[in-house]
Design an enzyme around this catalytic site. Structure first.
Site, mmCIF file in Angstrom:
data_model
loop_
_atom_site.group_PDB
_atom_site.id
_atom_site.type_symbol
_atom_site.label_atom_id
_atom_site.label_comp_id
_atom_site.label_asym_id
_atom_site.label_seq_id
_atom_site.Cartn_x
_atom_site.Cartn_y
_atom_site.Cartn_z
ATOM 1 N N GLU A 88 42.383 43.358 -37.061
ATOM 2 C CA GLU A 88 41.395 42.867 -38.027
ATOM 3 C C GLU A 88 40.399 43.955 -38.416
ATOM 4 O O GLU A 88 40.161 44.886 -37.662
ATOM 5 C CB GLU A 88 40.653 41.658 -37.449
ATOM 6 C CG GLU A 88 41.565 40.448 -37.358
ATOM 7 C CD GLU A 88 40.934 39.232 -36.692
ATOM 8 O OE1 GLU A 88 41.288 38.118 -37.099
ATOM 9 O OE2 GLU A 88 40.116 39.385 -35.771
ATOM 10 N N CYS A 101 33.705 47.658 -40.396
ATOM 11 C CA CYS A 101 33.923 47.688 -38.955
ATOM 12 C C CYS A 101 35.434 47.778 -38.739
ATOM 13 O O CYS A 101 36.164 46.859 -39.091
ATOM 14 C CB CYS A 101 33.345 46.412 -38.341
ATOM 15 S SG CYS A 101 33.641 46.252 -36.571
ATOM 16 N N CYS A 108 43.258 45.368 -26.786
ATOM 17 C CA CYS A 108 42.365 46.212 -25.983
ATOM 18 C C CYS A 108 42.720 46.027 -24.521
ATOM 19 O O CYS A 108 43.051 44.925 -24.088
ATOM 20 C CB CYS A 108 40.909 45.802 -26.215
ATOM 21 S SG CYS A 108 39.719 46.919 -25.426
ATOM 22 N N CYS A 112 37.119 43.067 -20.895
ATOM 23 C CA CYS A 112 35.783 42.482 -20.756
ATOM 24 C C CYS A 112 35.932 40.973 -21.014
ATOM 25 O O CYS A 112 36.417 40.568 -22.073
ATOM 26 C CB CYS A 112 34.807 43.097 -21.752
ATOM 27 S SG CYS A 112 34.715 44.902 -21.645
ATOM 28 N N CYS A 115 34.738 39.060 -24.309
ATOM 29 C CA CYS A 115 35.189 39.547 -25.622
ATOM 30 C C CYS A 115 36.577 39.000 -25.924
ATOM 31 O O CYS A 115 37.494 39.124 -25.108
ATOM 32 C CB CYS A 115 35.215 41.070 -25.617
ATOM 33 S SG CYS A 115 35.890 41.791 -27.128
ATOM 34 N N SER A 188 31.572 53.232 -31.041
ATOM 35 C CA SER A 188 31.067 52.397 -29.952
ATOM 36 C C SER A 188 32.057 52.447 -28.796
ATOM 37 O O SER A 188 33.258 52.322 -28.997
ATOM 38 C CB SER A 188 30.922 50.960 -30.463
ATOM 39 O OG SER A 188 30.462 50.123 -29.430
ATOM 40 N N LEU A 212 26.522 48.558 -23.007
ATOM 41 C CA LEU A 212 26.039 48.604 -21.621
ATOM 42 C C LEU A 212 26.117 47.221 -20.959
ATOM 43 O O LEU A 212 26.777 47.038 -19.959
ATOM 44 C CB LEU A 212 24.597 49.129 -21.642
ATOM 45 C CG LEU A 212 24.130 49.912 -20.436
ATOM 46 C CD1 LEU A 212 25.029 51.111 -20.161
ATOM 47 C CD2 LEU A 212 22.696 50.376 -20.640
ATOM 48 N N HIS A 213 25.391 46.261 -21.496
ATOM 49 C CA HIS A 213 25.411 44.856 -21.055
ATOM 50 C C HIS A 213 24.843 44.581 -19.674
ATOM 51 O O HIS A 213 24.517 43.442 -19.345
ATOM 52 C CB HIS A 213 26.816 44.242 -21.144
ATOM 53 C CG HIS A 213 27.472 44.415 -22.477
ATOM 54 N ND1 HIS A 213 26.829 44.112 -23.648
ATOM 55 C CD2 HIS A 213 28.700 44.873 -22.827
ATOM 56 C CE1 HIS A 213 27.637 44.374 -24.664
ATOM 57 N NE2 HIS A 213 28.775 44.845 -24.193
ATOM 58 N N CYS A 332 30.741 40.115 -33.620
ATOM 59 C CA CYS A 332 31.021 40.968 -32.466
ATOM 60 C C CYS A 332 31.728 40.171 -31.380
ATOM 61 O O CYS A 332 31.281 39.108 -30.990
ATOM 62 C CB CYS A 332 29.727 41.502 -31.860
ATOM 63 S SG CYS A 332 28.713 42.411 -33.000
HETATM 64 N N1 SAH Z 1 35.398 48.642 -27.173
HETATM 65 C C1 SAH Z 1 34.247 49.198 -27.849
HETATM 66 C C2 SAH Z 1 34.234 48.825 -29.322
HETATM 67 C C3 SAH Z 1 34.005 47.359 -29.591
HETATM 68 S S1 SAH Z 1 32.419 47.175 -30.241
HETATM 69 C C4 SAH Z 1 32.987 48.749 -27.142
HETATM 70 O O1 SAH Z 1 33.079 47.911 -26.253
HETATM 71 O O2 SAH Z 1 31.927 49.262 -27.445
HETATM 72 C C5 SAH Z 1 32.170 45.465 -30.123
HETATM 73 C C6 SAH Z 1 30.816 45.166 -29.522
HETATM 74 O O3 SAH Z 1 30.673 43.737 -29.413
HETATM 75 C C7 SAH Z 1 30.682 45.723 -28.135
HETATM 76 O O4 SAH Z 1 29.362 46.121 -27.898
HETATM 77 C C8 SAH Z 1 31.025 44.518 -27.292
HETATM 78 O O5 SAH Z 1 30.555 44.606 -25.980
HETATM 79 C C9 SAH Z 1 30.350 43.412 -28.075
HETATM 80 N N2 SAH Z 1 30.874 42.081 -27.759
HETATM 81 C C10 SAH Z 1 32.051 41.762 -27.197
HETATM 82 N N3 SAH Z 1 32.177 40.440 -27.067
HETATM 83 C C11 SAH Z 1 31.036 39.906 -27.549
HETATM 84 C C12 SAH Z 1 30.577 38.572 -27.716
HETATM 85 N N4 SAH Z 1 31.320 37.534 -27.347
HETATM 86 N N5 SAH Z 1 29.373 38.394 -28.276
HETATM 87 C C13 SAH Z 1 28.623 39.450 -28.678
HETATM 88 N N6 SAH Z 1 29.018 40.730 -28.563
HETATM 89 C C14 SAH Z 1 30.210 40.952 -28.000
#
Ligand code: SAH
Length: 351
Positions: A88, A101, A108, A112, A115, A188, A212-213, A332
């Site tokens: 996508e 984007c 992937c 995580c 996600c 990212s 980071l999270h 996201c």
């Molecule tokens: N794999 C890379 C690129 C993806 S960017 C990365 O992790 O940075 C997508 C962004 O959305 C990342 O910051 C990811 O952590 C965040 N993300 C993933 N799942 C999400 C969700 N359910 N709600 C909000 N942000 C989320």
């Protein structure tokens, strides 16, 4: 398989051997300035157009194009010509600019849990051309609205720095041939240390965003499993080197999850990491978007605001990411490429 946007200009020159030399310019500017496929480049003779179309097909087959109610977000679902895997791309219009984007992998492998892409698993790396073509096809759509693409964020499906060489080849094409400057390109990463190091050695100062999270290892490993291999101390050291070499401020992304990483303690730990860098890292807060495989909800709007305030009081610049396209699962973390997604869009606001 080589698709239309894979070959370099030199490789295209070889394909055009025997043609008048100006054909290369016509084809290249047709593809990268006017976003056309060969069959639509009228300055080329018909026989050449047919030959090029056969030899260099587009790599993305459009399956679906969804537009949000107010029209400001467009999500494309493609199948890769090679292997048919779904990916996508999201095109976002703002008043002053438009951002694409792009995905960098089909699926992937980072797993995580919060996600949707991570929940679905990994298929394969995207080639440079498959990444560039997402920009080109989005630009084609934007042109129908008299809009141009200003920013590219490598924040779609996949982990860009687990596919660094191909992502970098795409960056160079987007920069050199489509003409988007490095300060308008953002990669990212979940925190792949060797990938950030590779990026540090690359010539262009693209923006780096780190997902980071969590700012303590135990929680971060729960949320972002790769943290086990590249823990925070190592990650921060690598960020510092990037910052030192490129001189571009780093952004930390933080998906706010109710009662998981949105406490005052989390804000203080995050601020401490931000302030370890000079200039201090900027924080981009993303209220967690709902995904089918993750039970926890996003932080309430009040908590998001309080978290942001606390960071600012601690001297850290934080913004909250505008939520875009949740109703078309384009926000996201929601890119699952046609996996059955049942979403209750109000879930994140339920507190
Ligand atoms: N794999 C890379 C690129 C993806 S960017 C990365 O992790 O940075 C997508 C962004 O959305 C990342 O910051 C990811 O952590 C965040 N993300 C993933 N799942 C999400 C969700 N359910 N709600 C909000 N942000 C989320």
């Amino acid at each position: 398989m080589t698709t239309l946007y894979d070959p370099t200009r030199e490789e295209i020159a070889v394909i055009l051997e025997g043609e008048a030399s100006y054909r290369l310019d016509q084809l290249w500017s047709g593809m990268y300035t006017h976003f056309k496929k060969p069959s639509d480049i009228q300055t080329l003779p018909a026989a050449l157009r047919a030959k090029l179309d056969a030899q260099l097909p587009e790599g993305l087959i459009e399956i679906r194009r969804e537009t949000s109610e107010n029209g400001d977000t467009v999500k494309f679902l493609w199948h890769l010509l090679e292997g048919n895997h779904p990916i996508e791309t999201v095109l976002m219009y703002y008043d002053e600019r438009a951002t694409v984007c792009v995905s960098t992998q089909a699926g992937c492998a980072m797993a995580c849990g919060f996600c949707a892409t991570g929940q679905a698993g990994f298929n394969r790396q995207l080639s440079p051309g498959e990444i560039v073509e997402q920009v080109v096809r989005s630009a084609r759509e934007a042109a129908t609205k008299n809009r141009r693409i200003d920013n590219i964020v490598f924040m779609g499906m996949g982990e860009p720095l687990a596919n660094e060489p191909n992502v970098w080849a795409a960056v160079e094409r987007i920069h050199g041939d489509i003409g988007i400057s490095a300060r308008h390109l953002t990669i990212s990463t979940v925190g792949i240390v060797p990938g950030i190091k590779a990026l540090t050695q690359r010539p262009l100062p693209v923006n780096l965003a780190v997902s980071l999270h969590a700012a303590r290892d135990q929680l971060r490993t729960e949320l972002v499993p790769i943290n086990e291999r590249y823990p925070l101390k190592m990650l921060m050291e690598t960020c510092r080197e990037y910052l030192f070499t490129k001189g571009r401020r780093i952004t930390f992304e933080w998906a706010l999850i109710d009662a998981v990483n949105d406490t005052d303690r989390d804000a203080r730990e995050l601020a401490e990491l931000c302030l370890q860098l000079t200039p201090a890292a900027h924080v981009n807060l993303i209220p967690l978007n709902p995904t089918p495989g993750w039970p926890t909800v996003g932080s309430s709007p009040g908590r998001v605001a309080a978290f942001q305030r606390l960071l600012r009081d601690l001297g850290v610049n934080a913004t909250t990411r505008q939520n875009r396209g949740t109703e078309i699962a384009a926000a996201c973390g929601q890119l699952a490429a046609g996996q059955p997604v049942t979403l209750n869009a109000s879930r994140g606001q339920s507190k």
